[in-house]
Write a protein that holds these residues in place. Structure first.
Motif, mmCIF file in Angstrom:
data_model
loop_
_atom_site.group_PDB
_atom_site.id
_atom_site.type_symbol
_atom_site.label_atom_id
_atom_site.label_comp_id
_atom_site.label_asym_id
_atom_site.label_seq_id
_atom_site.Cartn_x
_atom_site.Cartn_y
_atom_site.Cartn_z
ATOM 1 N N ARG A 177 -4.143 2.390 -1.373
ATOM 2 C CA ARG A 177 -4.497 2.213 0.035
ATOM 3 C C ARG A 177 -4.169 0.798 0.513
ATOM 4 N NH1 ARG A 177 -10.365 5.353 -0.194
ATOM 5 N NH2 ARG A 177 -9.527 7.488 -0.132
ATOM 6 N N LEU A 199 -0.180 9.878 -3.562
ATOM 7 C CA LEU A 199 -0.277 8.753 -2.650
ATOM 8 C C LEU A 199 -1.113 9.114 -1.437
ATOM 9 C CD1 LEU A 199 3.390 7.361 -2.594
ATOM 10 C CD2 LEU A 199 1.454 6.542 -3.947
ATOM 11 N N ARG A 206 5.931 9.887 -1.287
ATOM 12 C CA ARG A 206 4.779 10.707 -1.667
ATOM 13 C C ARG A 206 5.198 11.850 -2.584
ATOM 14 N NH1 ARG A 206 3.709 9.219 3.695
ATOM 15 N NH2 ARG A 206 1.738 8.040 3.878
ATOM 16 N N PRO A 261 3.782 0.904 4.587
ATOM 17 C CA PRO A 261 3.471 2.342 4.548
ATOM 18 C C PRO A 261 4.493 3.133 3.727
ATOM 19 C CG PRO A 261 3.240 1.476 6.770
ATOM 20 C CD PRO A 261 3.878 0.386 5.962
ATOM 21 N N PHE A 262 3.994 4.135 3.028
ATOM 22 C CA PHE A 262 4.846 4.987 2.191
ATOM 23 C C PHE A 262 5.658 5.945 3.056
ATOM 24 C CE2 PHE A 262 1.021 4.313 -0.597
ATOM 25 C CZ PHE A 262 1.642 3.419 -1.467
ATOM 26 N N ASN A 279 -0.353 0.542 0.886
ATOM 27 C CA ASN A 279 0.088 1.349 2.022
ATOM 28 C C ASN A 279 -0.244 0.695 3.365
ATOM 29 O OD1 ASN A 279 1.125 3.930 3.143
ATOM 30 N ND2 ASN A 279 -1.005 4.215 3.797
#
Length: 325
Positions: A254, A324, A267, A261-262, A257
């Motif tokens: 977290r 994720l 993912r 950001p993923f 991310n």
């Protein structure tokens, strides 16, 4: 960190003659670690104030391989990433030689290592944030480097080692190598850039639960950013039995991310990259453990780490994949 090459006060004084940092007070070898020789160095400046430094001699790299790391650490440090960038002498030169080895004089950061049993979700939050910032800071770095223990290395070494392994371990290793090849060929949206490549818990210093330094950036390379995070998750979030602590891993993922950001494709591949990261370090421990291509250095043989630890992590990642956020 370790000591493979002995450095005397006379050696250091010759090196320090090129710098304007002060005079030598004391130096002491740093035990632990695997790859390089390291010393704490105490210098006295012209006003009599003592400052602490770290001298690193590189036991595996040639002079020609070192500019990438000199430039990278300087680049990251200029962008507020807490990595040790080398000092330059009065002619603007950082890279030196001692006993035929490349050598750098580095700052010594404040902070302490955290024992694995003491790693908390707060520590994992802090390192997740720091790693994401490192990745963003290195996103436009102007040099690239292929990992010296990356995909081509593990393809070659896995083929050479399988005859020395039990059948089940040989199958496990070859399967994971093929799985990563399949992932690479899929054409997915997996951001690449500079990675640390070896950010185990003993390569970070903390002040409380805040990261004060990220050390040993000499496995850095150009690779999938998510692979770097998988290396971290497999060490910082692992229990003694090789299982993953979900609370620490959630905190890590977290925090990362929130900074970078993923992607959706990241993912998708996260479960496999956690397996690939475990396989890579399992293999690198297996080779010297079995006496194959045992690396030797002046002053002693390579320090060994038990490969069974990484095999347990790999098996857990196969049996209980995580996701994720």
């Amino acid at each position: 960190m370790a000591v493979y090459t002995e450095v005397t006060a006379q050696d250091l004084n010759r090196l320090l003659a090129d710098f304007d940092l002060g005079t030598l007070v004391a130096h002491k070898g740093i035990e632990g670690g695997i790859e390089n020789t390291n010393y704490f160095v105490t210098l006295s400046d012209p006003d009599g104030l003592e400052q602490e430094y770290v001298l690193t001699l590189f036991e595996e790299f040639t002079l020609e391989e070192m500019p990438f790391f000199v430039e990278l650490t300087s680049w990251l440090a200029e962008r507020a990433v807490p990595v040790p960038a080398p000092f330059k002498d009065r002619d603007g030169i950082a890279l030196k030689q001692l006993h035929g080895r490349p050598a750098l004089l580095l700052p010594r950061f404040a902070g302490t290592h955290v024992h694995p049993e003491e790693l908390s979700p707060a520590h994992c939050t802090s390192i997740g944030t720091a790693l994401a910032k490192l990745h963003l800071a290195g996103s436009d770095f102007y040099l690239q480097r292929q990992a010296h223990r990356g995909v081509f290395w593990w393809r070659r070494e896995s083929q050479q080692i399988t005859s020395r392994l039990p059948e089940d371990e040989a199958l496990l290793l070859s399967t994971e190598v093929r799985n990563f090849d399949t992932l690479r060929a899929a054409g997915l949206d997996l951001p690449m850039g500079v990675i640390h490549g070896d950010l185990f818990h003993d390569n970070a210093l903390f002040s409380g639960t805040d990261v004060s330094a990220i050390l040993d950036v000499y496995n850095a390379a150009t690779a999938y950013l998510l692979y770097d995070l998988a290396i971290v998750a497999n060490d910082w979030c692992v229990n003694a039995d090789g299982t993953i602590d979900p609370e620490r891993e959630r905190a890590l993922l977290r925090a990362y991310n929130a900074v970078r950001p993923f992607t959706d494709d990241e993912r998708q591949v996260w479960p496999q990259l956690t397996r690939t990261a475990a396989m890579r370090f399992w293999l690198s421990r297996l080779i010297p453990w079995l006496g194959i291509a045992q690396a030797t250095r002046q002053g002693g043989e390579m320090k060994l780490k038990d490969p069974a630890e990484l095999k347990r992590i790999l098996l857990h990642r196969i049996e209980q994949p995580s996701q994720l956020p």
